[in-house]
Design a protein around this motif. Sequence first.
Motif, PDB file in Angstrom:
ATOM      1  N   VAL A   1       0.739  22.026  -2.179  1.00 40.96           N
ATOM      2  CA  VAL A   1       0.044  21.964  -3.844  1.00 40.96           C
ATOM      3  C   VAL A   1      -1.196  21.168  -3.511  1.00 40.96           C
ATOM      4  N   GLY A   2      -0.025  20.044  -3.226  1.00 40.37           N
ATOM      5  CA  GLY A   2      -1.423  18.917  -2.656  1.00 40.37           C
ATOM      6  C   GLY A   2      -2.526  18.215  -1.983  1.00 40.37           C
ATOM      7  N   ALA A   3      -2.361  18.801  -0.673  1.00 39.62           N
ATOM      8  CA  ALA A   3      -2.535  19.373   0.076  1.00 39.62           C
ATOM      9  C   ALA A   3      -3.941  19.925  -0.276  1.00 39.62           C
ATOM     10  N   ALA A   4      -3.363  21.350  -0.662  1.00 38.78           N
ATOM     11  CA  ALA A   4      -4.812  21.973  -1.142  1.00 38.78           C
ATOM     12  C   ALA A   4      -5.835  20.958  -2.044  1.00 38.78           C
ATOM     13  N   ALA A   5      -5.305  20.941  -2.912  1.00 35.96           N
ATOM     14  CA  ALA A   5      -5.769  20.028  -3.478  1.00 35.96           C
ATOM     15  C   ALA A   5      -6.918  18.782  -3.395  1.00 35.96           C
ATOM     16  N   VAL A   6      -6.475  17.857  -2.331  1.00 31.15           N
ATOM     17  CA  VAL A   6      -7.084  16.899  -1.167  1.00 31.15           C
ATOM     18  C   VAL A   6      -8.244  17.783  -0.945  1.00 31.15           C
ATOM     19  N   ALA A   7      -7.434  18.975   0.081  1.00 34.42           N
ATOM     20  CA  ALA A   7      -8.474  19.847   0.755  1.00 34.42           C
ATOM     21  C   ALA A   7     -10.128  20.246  -0.024  1.00 34.42           C
ATOM     22  N   MET A   8      -9.497  20.621  -0.839  1.00 34.70           N
ATOM     23  CA  MET A   8     -10.769  21.167  -2.464  1.00 34.70           C
ATOM     24  C   MET A   8     -11.622  20.134  -2.364  1.00 34.70           C
ATOM     25  N   LEU A   9     -10.531  18.653  -2.777  1.00 35.69           N
ATOM     26  CA  LEU A   9     -11.971  17.895  -3.203  1.00 35.69           C
ATOM     27  C   LEU A   9     -12.803  17.169  -1.644  1.00 35.69           C
ATOM     28  N   LEU A  10     -12.365  17.377  -0.954  1.00 32.72           N
ATOM     29  CA  LEU A  10     -12.962  16.544   0.673  1.00 32.72           C
ATOM     30  C   LEU A  10     -14.007  18.029   1.032  1.00 32.72           C
ATOM     31  N   VAL A  11     -13.930  19.177   0.401  1.00 30.80           N
ATOM     32  CA  VAL A  11     -14.691  19.804   0.601  1.00 30.80           C
ATOM     33  C   VAL A  11     -16.092  19.705  -0.700  1.00 30.80           C
ATOM     34  N   THR A  12     -15.523  20.048  -0.797  1.00 31.62           N
ATOM     35  CA  THR A  12     -16.477  19.448  -3.169  1.00 31.62           C
ATOM     36  C   THR A  12     -17.069  18.846  -2.410  1.00 31.62           C
ATOM     37  N   TRP A  13     -16.614  17.483  -1.616  1.00 32.99           N
ATOM     38  CA  TRP A  13     -17.530  15.932  -1.791  1.00 32.99           C
ATOM     39  C   TRP A  13     -18.305  16.446  -0.340  1.00 32.99           C
TER      40      TRP A  13
ATOM     41  N   THR B   1     -22.554  15.926  -0.595  1.00 26.65           N
ATOM     42  CA  THR B   1     -23.407  14.937   0.039  1.00 26.65           C
ATOM     43  C   THR B   1     -24.096  15.532   1.730  1.00 26.65           C
ATOM     44  N   ASN B   2     -23.916  16.341   2.186  1.00 28.59           N
ATOM     45  CA  ASN B   2     -24.164  16.548   2.790  1.00 28.59           C
ATOM     46  C   ASN B   2     -24.178  16.502   4.154  1.00 28.59           C
ATOM     47  N   ARG B   3     -22.702  15.659   4.085  1.00 31.44           N
ATOM     48  CA  ARG B   3     -22.358  14.869   5.348  1.00 31.44           C
ATOM     49  C   ARG B   3     -22.301  15.519   6.809  1.00 31.44           C
ATOM     50  N   ILE B   4     -21.571  17.092   6.832  1.00 30.40           N
ATOM     51  CA  ILE B   4     -21.151  17.595   8.286  1.00 30.40           C
ATOM     52  C   ILE B   4     -22.945  18.188   8.833  1.00 30.40           C
ATOM     53  N   SER B   5     -23.519  18.633   7.640  1.00 29.17           N
ATOM     54  CA  SER B   5     -24.157  19.314   8.429  1.00 29.17           C
ATOM     55  C   SER B   5     -25.110  17.773   9.101  1.00 29.17           C
ATOM     56  N   ASN B   6     -25.178  16.299   9.116  1.00 28.93           N
ATOM     57  CA  ASN B   6     -26.024  15.882   9.042  1.00 28.93           C
ATOM     58  C   ASN B   6     -25.109  14.761  10.558  1.00 28.93           C
ATOM     59  N   LEU B   7     -23.765  15.340  10.255  1.00 30.97           N
ATOM     60  CA  LEU B   7     -22.558  15.180  11.211  1.00 30.97           C
ATOM     61  C   LEU B   7     -23.668  15.801  12.606  1.00 30.97           C
ATOM     62  N   LEU B   8     -23.127  17.939  12.060  1.00 32.53           N
ATOM     63  CA  LEU B   8     -23.682  18.212  13.555  1.00 32.53           C
ATOM     64  C   LEU B   8     -25.151  18.362  13.919  1.00 32.53           C
ATOM     65  N   ASP B   9     -26.274  17.836  13.364  1.00 35.45           N
ATOM     66  CA  ASP B   9     -27.556  17.445  13.479  1.00 35.45           C
ATOM     67  C   ASP B   9     -27.635  15.938  14.522  1.00 35.45           C
ATOM     68  N   THR B  10     -26.751  15.219  14.203  1.00 34.63           N
ATOM     69  CA  THR B  10     -26.802  14.269  15.056  1.00 34.63           C
ATOM     70  C   THR B  10     -25.582  15.130  16.159  1.00 34.63           C
TER      71      THR B  10
END
Length: 68
Positions: free
Chosen positions: A33-45, A49-58
């Motif tokens: 449950v704790g790992a799922a909560a952290v993953a959910m927060l990370l996915v939301t963030w 912030t569009n960090r993944i699209s910037n990383l993939l573009d790079t």
Amino acid sequence: MMLILLLTAINRWTARWRSERGQATAEYALILVGAAAVAMLLVTWVAKTNRISNLLDTVFRHITGLVS
């Protein structure tokens, strides 16, 4: 007499093992449950912030630069 002592010792050991087995399952459930909560927060963030699209573009720019 020796057999009775042996059976008593085995019974105590198995009773102790059985009682702790449920506790370990509950601990694993809390960790999941704790790992799922952290993953959910990370996915939301990341989604906000569009960090993944910037990383993939790079990464794609770097790869296409190597191919060209």
